[in-house]
Structures are given as C-alpha cells and as structure tokens.
Design an enzyme around this catalytic site. Structure first.
Site, PDB file in Angstrom:
ATOM      1  CG  ASP A  70      29.904  34.207  30.477  1.00  0.00           C
ATOM      2  OD1 ASP A  70      30.136  35.157  29.710  1.00  0.00           O
ATOM      3  OD2 ASP A  70      28.830  33.578  30.441  1.00  0.00           O
ATOM      4  N   GLY A  96      26.098  41.918  27.221  1.00  0.00           N
ATOM      5  CA  GLY A  96      26.118  42.252  25.796  1.00  0.00           C
ATOM      6  C   GLY A  96      25.408  43.534  25.408  1.00  0.00           C
ATOM      7  CB  CYS A 101      32.309  36.960  28.924  1.00  0.00           C
ATOM      8  SG  CYS A 101      31.038  38.147  28.446  1.00  0.00           S
ATOM      9  CD  GLU A 155      20.945  32.328  29.278  1.00  0.00           C
ATOM     10  OE1 GLU A 155      20.050  32.528  30.105  1.00  0.00           O
ATOM     11  OE2 GLU A 155      22.031  32.935  29.291  1.00  0.00           O
ATOM     12  CB  THR A 177      30.097  32.291  25.862  1.00  0.00           C
ATOM     13  OG1 THR A 177      29.088  33.200  26.307  1.00  0.00           O
ATOM     14  CG2 THR A 177      31.464  32.860  26.123  1.00  0.00           C
ATOM     15  CG  HIS A 178      24.751  32.247  25.352  1.00  0.00           C
ATOM     16  ND1 HIS A 178      25.621  33.004  26.097  1.00  0.00           N
ATOM     17  CD2 HIS A 178      23.686  31.996  26.159  1.00  0.00           C
ATOM     18  CE1 HIS A 178      25.089  33.212  27.305  1.00  0.00           C
ATOM     19  NE2 HIS A 178      23.927  32.614  27.359  1.00  0.00           N
TER      20      HIS A 178
HETATM   21  N1  DGL Z   1      28.592  35.744  27.507  1.00  0.00           N
HETATM   22  C1  DGL Z   1      28.231  36.826  26.670  1.00  0.00           C
HETATM   23  C2  DGL Z   1      29.238  36.954  25.525  1.00  0.00           C
HETATM   24  O1  DGL Z   1      29.926  36.023  25.172  1.00  0.00           O
HETATM   25  C3  DGL Z   1      26.824  36.687  26.139  1.00  0.00           C
HETATM   26  C4  DGL Z   1      25.747  36.919  27.176  1.00  0.00           C
HETATM   27  C5  DGL Z   1      25.695  38.347  27.658  1.00  0.00           C
HETATM   28  O2  DGL Z   1      25.241  39.235  26.911  1.00  0.00           O
HETATM   29  O3  DGL Z   1      26.098  38.571  28.793  1.00  0.00           O
HETATM   30  O4  DGL Z   1      29.365  38.017  24.960  1.00  0.00           O
END
Ligand code: DGL
Length: 267
Positions: free
Chosen positions: A12, A45, A75, A154, A187-188
């Site tokens: 990720d 993102g 991710c 976070e 994922t967050h």
């Molecule tokens: N892990 C990213 C997602 O699931 C979110 C965090 C990012 O923007 O890198 O899209």
C-alpha cells in the site's frame, strides 16, 4: 509454480493496507505476510495514473524478490490505476481491492443505488463504477471523493464532532440520491466505520473492501492450490520506504495490534 509456503505479498502507499492485513490475519491464520508500506511516496490518492503505476510496479518488484506466492494490491488507488499493468508485467497472481468491494456491493444492494467513496484518484478512475456495471449495468452508482478521511484516520480522529461534520458534508450528496449501499473504497475508511455508519443511517449498508478482499484471497489460494497447509507459525514482516518508527506507531491502529519492527527498504 509458486511455493505454497511462500508469503502473501501485500503493499500500500503507507499504513492503510494494514486494514487488509488485519482481515487476512483473521481469515487465514496460517498464512505468512510480507507487507510493504511506501511511506516515502504516500499519498497515492492525489497522484497521476502514470506515477501511481510506476510506484506500484517498484513496490511489487521489491516484494517479488522475496519469493511471494500471491500479490495483494492493498491500496484502492493503486488497484484503480495499476492492476492491469501489474498483471501484464509480473509473474505472480495479482489481486486488488476494487473487484472484491464491487462484487460485495452488487450482492448487497436491494434498490440498485450504490454509493462509492474513495480518494480523488480512485473516484476519477471510475474503476468501481466499471466493476459494478460489468456485473449489472442496471445498477446506479454515485461517487464521492473523501480526501480528509485519510488524515483523520491517521490522526486517530475517528469519532466525535470533527469527523462527523466532515462525513456529513461528504456523504450529503450520496444520501440525497437515496443510496442503500456504500462502498468504503479506501483502505483508511474502515477505521471511520462507526462515524460513517452513524451519518449514513440504518437504511445504508456499508461494504468494507478490506474484508471482501480477504475473502477473495482465501478463495483464490484454494483455487490455485496455494494455501499453506504447514503447521508452521506464520511470519509477518513489515517493510517501509521511510520513517519506520512512525509507521509502527500509526500502523498499530490499522492492524489492530502492535506489530513487529518495521524494516527500511529502498524502493
Ligand atoms: N491507501 C490509499 C487508498 O486506498 C489511501 C492513501 C493514499 O492516498 O495513498 O487509496
């Protein structure tokens, strides 16, 4: 042929994919996992598709050097932009988080009105919409980027006035469309599930892509005869491209428990 006792490789952009590892741990307790968080280059993102593909490929190759049997792109943004390139270029089965979430949404919806939330990149890619329409073109999909959910998760601001107010603003347009299902396409977002559920109300069912991905990983391992059948204690390794101590601290909330020491790697 890949080794049944090899680890599942997961990557990720940072800590978010640990929500997928958490589900893998719960569903597949005998499997070993090597996780790479690309903390030097997070966030994905807000980046262009070309950049995300380049980053995703370098993460995947680093994991491949460690003899993984299956790669999970944990991710949503990397799954949206890079999954086709990774499948084409790598000699390992590759699973993303978007198809499992889309399939679950199609199974869940009663009235055919589905909301999808994610990063700006994931929403702009329209990959959830496409994956849902591949299964049923009659379903109506409404999408909304929710970039502020990432720092809130976070920072551990998961409930209370601030996250509720942010969620109310983001979800307003989707709720006005009378959705009955909402895909957490980042994922967050599972960390903010309680707040999102409170704002969305009882009439909306949440779909957690992380949970669905673990289910698909299980089925895929069985289908490819790659399930670990050895009574060894599973190994967990965490690699990061920057700031291991911060990753360990923030990541523990995503993983649901304290993790083994994270190792720095050069991506
Ligand atoms: N892990 C990213 C997602 O699931 C979110 C965090 C990012 O923007 O890198 O899209």
């Amino acid at each position: 042929m890949h080794n049944r006792h090899g680890a599942i490789g997961v990557f990720d952009s940072g800590v978010g994919g640990l929500t997928v590892v958490r589900q893998l741990e719960a569903r597949l307790p005998s499997e070993s996992v090597i996780y790479l968080g690309d903390t030097a280059r997070v966030p994905y993102g807000t980046k262009s598709p070309e950049t995300v593909i380049r980053y995703a490929e370098s993460c995947a190759r680093l994991l491949l050097e460690r003899d993984i049997k299956l790669l999970v792109v944990a991710c949503n943004t990397a799954s949206a932009f890079a999954i086709d390139a990774l499948r084409e270029r790598l000699d390992v089965p590759v699973l993303g988080v978007i198809d499992p979430g889309a399939q679950a949404a199609v199974r869940t919806t009663q009235r055919g009105r589905i909301g999808v939330i994610g990063t700006v990149g994931t929403i702009q890619s329209e990959r959830y919409r496409d994956a849902i329409h591949d299964q049923n073109p009659d379903l109506v999909v409404f999408s909304q980027p929710c970039p502020l959910f990432v720092p809130l998760a976070e920072e551990g601001w998961l409930t209370g006035e601030v996250p509720e107010s942010v969620a109310t603003t983001y979800l307003g347009p989707l709720l006005a469309e009378n959705i009955d299902t909402l895909v957490l396409g980042c994922t967050h977002y599972p960390l903010l599930k309680d707040t999102i559920a409170k704002v969305a109300g009882d009439a909306v069912t949440l779909v957690d892509s992380a949970e669905e991905t673990a289910l698909v990983v299980e089925h895929s391992l069985d289908a490819m005869d790659l399930r670990c059948d050895h009574p060894l204690i599973p190994q967990f390794r965490f690699l990061v491209s920057d700031a291991p101590a911060n990753f360990e601290k923030v990541g523990a909330h995503f993983l649901g428990h304290v993790m083994t020491e994270a190792e720095w790697v050069d991506v």
